[in-house]
Scaffold this active site. Sequence first.
Site, PDB file in Angstrom:
ATOM      1  N   GLY A  94       0.598  -1.365   0.613  1.00 33.25           N
ATOM      2  CA  GLY A  94       0.395   0.341   0.194  1.00 33.25           C
ATOM      3  C   GLY A  94       0.675   0.918  -0.040  1.00 33.25           C
ATOM      4  O   GLY A  94       2.147   1.307  -0.146  1.00 33.25           O
ATOM      5  N   GLY A  96       2.932   3.531   1.295  1.00 32.29           N
ATOM      6  CA  GLY A  96       3.446   3.722   2.845  1.00 32.29           C
ATOM      7  C   GLY A  96       4.071   5.735   3.021  1.00 32.29           C
ATOM      8  O   GLY A  96       3.767   5.661   3.727  1.00 32.29           O
ATOM      9  N   GLY A 130       7.201   7.726   5.983  1.00 38.23           N
ATOM     10  CA  GLY A 130       6.621   8.018   5.540  1.00 38.23           C
ATOM     11  C   GLY A 130       6.915   9.413   5.062  1.00 38.23           C
ATOM     12  O   GLY A 130       5.991   9.912   3.408  1.00 38.23           O
ATOM     13  N   ASP A 260       4.340  -5.080  -7.387  1.00 44.15           N
ATOM     14  CA  ASP A 260       3.986  -3.830  -6.786  1.00 44.15           C
ATOM     15  C   ASP A 260       4.188  -2.443  -7.623  1.00 44.15           C
ATOM     16  O   ASP A 260       3.712  -1.048  -7.980  1.00 44.15           O
ATOM     17  CB  ASP A 260       3.932  -3.217  -5.112  1.00 44.15           C
ATOM     18  CG  ASP A 260       5.603  -3.540  -4.944  1.00 44.15           C
ATOM     19  OD1 ASP A 260       5.544  -4.455  -5.751  1.00 44.15           O
ATOM     20  OD2 ASP A 260       6.047  -2.596  -4.519  1.00 44.15           O
ATOM     21  N   ASN A 261       5.712  -2.634  -8.400  1.00 45.78           N
ATOM     22  CA  ASN A 261       5.731  -1.514  -9.299  1.00 45.78           C
ATOM     23  C   ASN A 261       5.265  -1.344 -10.967  1.00 45.78           C
ATOM     24  O   ASN A 261       6.702  -1.091 -11.212  1.00 45.78           O
ATOM     25  CB  ASN A 261       7.310  -1.602  -9.134  1.00 45.78           C
ATOM     26  CG  ASN A 261       7.524  -0.886  -7.643  1.00 45.78           C
ATOM     27  OD1 ASN A 261       6.686  -0.243  -7.079  1.00 45.78           O
ATOM     28  ND2 ASN A 261       8.840  -1.954  -6.955  1.00 45.78           N
TER      29      ASN A 261
HETATM   30  P1  AMP Z   1       9.266   0.637  -3.446  1.00 37.73           P
HETATM   31  O1  AMP Z   1       9.996  -0.569  -2.956  1.00 37.73           O
HETATM   32  O2  AMP Z   1      10.011   2.535  -3.693  1.00 37.73           O
HETATM   33  O3  AMP Z   1       8.400   0.993  -4.248  1.00 37.73           O
HETATM   34  O4  AMP Z   1       8.349   0.773  -2.138  1.00 37.73           O
HETATM   35  C1  AMP Z   1       8.098  -0.356  -1.382  1.00 37.73           C
HETATM   36  C2  AMP Z   1       6.690  -0.035  -0.892  1.00 37.73           C
HETATM   37  O5  AMP Z   1       7.060   0.741   0.961  1.00 37.73           O
HETATM   38  C3  AMP Z   1       5.579   0.806  -0.897  1.00 37.73           C
HETATM   39  O6  AMP Z   1       4.244   0.021  -0.516  1.00 37.73           O
HETATM   40  C4  AMP Z   1       5.747   1.652   0.047  1.00 37.73           C
HETATM   41  O7  AMP Z   1       5.042   3.190   0.134  1.00 37.73           O
HETATM   42  C5  AMP Z   1       7.127   1.758   1.035  1.00 37.73           C
HETATM   43  N1  AMP Z   1       7.803   2.736   1.943  1.00 37.73           N
HETATM   44  C6  AMP Z   1       8.922   2.665   0.971  1.00 37.73           C
HETATM   45  N2  AMP Z   1       9.747   4.066   1.747  1.00 37.73           N
HETATM   46  C7  AMP Z   1       8.472   4.204   2.717  1.00 37.73           C
HETATM   47  C8  AMP Z   1       8.803   5.306   3.981  1.00 37.73           C
HETATM   48  N3  AMP Z   1       9.800   5.730   3.836  1.00 37.73           N
HETATM   49  N4  AMP Z   1       8.398   5.119   4.735  1.00 37.73           N
HETATM   50  C9  AMP Z   1       6.336   4.426   4.322  1.00 37.73           C
HETATM   51  N5  AMP Z   1       6.808   3.453   3.634  1.00 37.73           N
HETATM   52  C10 AMP Z   1       7.722   3.335   2.725  1.00 37.73           C
HETATM   53 MG    MG Z   2       6.829   0.779  -5.305  1.00 35.31          MG
END
Ligand code: AMP
Ligand code: MG
Length: 499
Positions: A94, A96, A130, A260-261
């Site tokens: 979700g 985040g 976040g 998710d990407n």
């Molecule tokens: P990503 O690898 O950037 O696609 O992130 C994977 C998941 O981790 C996604 O659901 C992001 O929203 C969450 N996420 C990444 N960085 C943060 C952060 N600093 N705080 C909260 N959630 C995060």
């Molecule tokens: Mg992502």
Amino acid sequence: MTEPTANRTPGWRFDNSYARLPETFYARQEPVPADAPQPVIVNEALAESLGLDAKALKSGEGTAVFAGNRIPEGAAPLAQAYAGHQFGHFNMLGDGRAMLLGEHMTPHGERVDIQLKGSGRTPYSRGGDGRAALGPMLREYIISEAMHALGIPTTRSLAVVTTGEPVYRETELPGAVLTRVAASHIRVGTFQYAAQWRTTEELRDLADYTLERHYPEAEAGAEAGENRYLTLLMEVIKRQAALIAQWQLVGFIHGVMNTDNMAISGETIDYGPCAFMDAFDPATVFSSIDTQGRYAYGNQPQIGAWNLARFAETLLPLLHDDMEQAIELAQDAISGFAEQYYAHWLAGMKAKLGLFQHEEDEADEELVKELLGLMQRHRADYTNTFRALTLGEHEAVRSALGESEEYAQWHARWQARLGRQPESVDAARDLMRRSNPAVIPRNHRVEEALDAAVEQGDYSVMERLLAALSKPYAYSPEQDVYCELPSSTGLPYRTFCGT
Ligand code: AMP
Ligand code: MG
């Protein structure tokens, strides 16, 4: 007389169709306000194409919106729920650290997501803060805009603001928020979330919503008796086959092709540890966390197919009442990916060599593969080799490749092949110019721009880089400096995730 900035309206026209999906697909969530937001960059060309007033977006009001401190009229912020296979492991995820403000309706009738990335915690933040740091948000801005200029479907970057708050990673870094514009943020992972934890009715709601938003033409087929969910699957496969072929053709490595990407719209999304390959090598990996090389350059097509198979699985209950028949439909569709991908890739590679498509020469595939093999053996720079071939500068292939006897033989065969096609040499060169970018966001140039911005608050290096990247096929002399390779440090380039 110019209108005073304070009275200008940015021109937001929000609608919130995603929020009309069942509430299980999101959590209503206001962005967490930033302490002391400051503007960094606004994408004027993008603003204009969206019918937004760049001057108003640059004002204090505009900055407040980009920082999450003010909700524009009509927006109904939410964080999206999704799941995903991360490096092969299934997780509930979700948004985040991102929030959908809503969908802006452009004057051309397009609907685009306006998302704040780095705007504070949400119910999906898990252990995260976040927030996002300035460097990685500028990196996404630079690379996504470069991809757009290269003609590759991608989310766009409208603005970056700093928050005035520190974020803590390995060191203390300035916090920032990126405003991302996307056809939508529906991912393979959104369907995985629905299939895993929601009802079939909710899954159908999501599929119908996605069809209406991204594949409205499927409705006519459905009325004529076609299976609309099979159409959805086949269209997503079609767009991803084309997209990943485009990545391969420019040497782009996404770095985190988790499910998710992968966007259902067919846009490149989530620029984390991505980078462009220098020396041609299918095993190239940049991401510091990809220790197994799962998302190496040469693996991207297979990973694309694997992710699409996960997508197909989610659609099984909608494809057919009989599970066996549903599986057969899904497998047939997925098996089409490899062929579609390869056709795009080969057509693109031929164009990079100035070979027109109507020519069916069995030997072309060999010609392409031999060049790539030589490039790999001699560690030739991918972009610069094709640039040199385009410019017809023999000596420009200065590497060990250019000096090798096998390259001379390959070159002679290529020239002979060009001579056999009916198109003129000029037409072939034009095709090559359109197919081989002279400028890509080279890692050392991106790092240099980020260093100046983050360490010195000097954005001029980034602005010059962005200007060069906005015309990758211009071949103008002042861009030559962006083609230079880094002086070798002996250390492999590494990019970092979750930053
Ligand atoms: P990503 O690898 O950037 O696609 O992130 C994977 C998941 O981790 C996604 O659901 C992001 O929203 C969450 N996420 C990444 N960085 C943060 C952060 N600093 N705080 C909260 N959630 C995060
Ligand atoms: Mg992502």
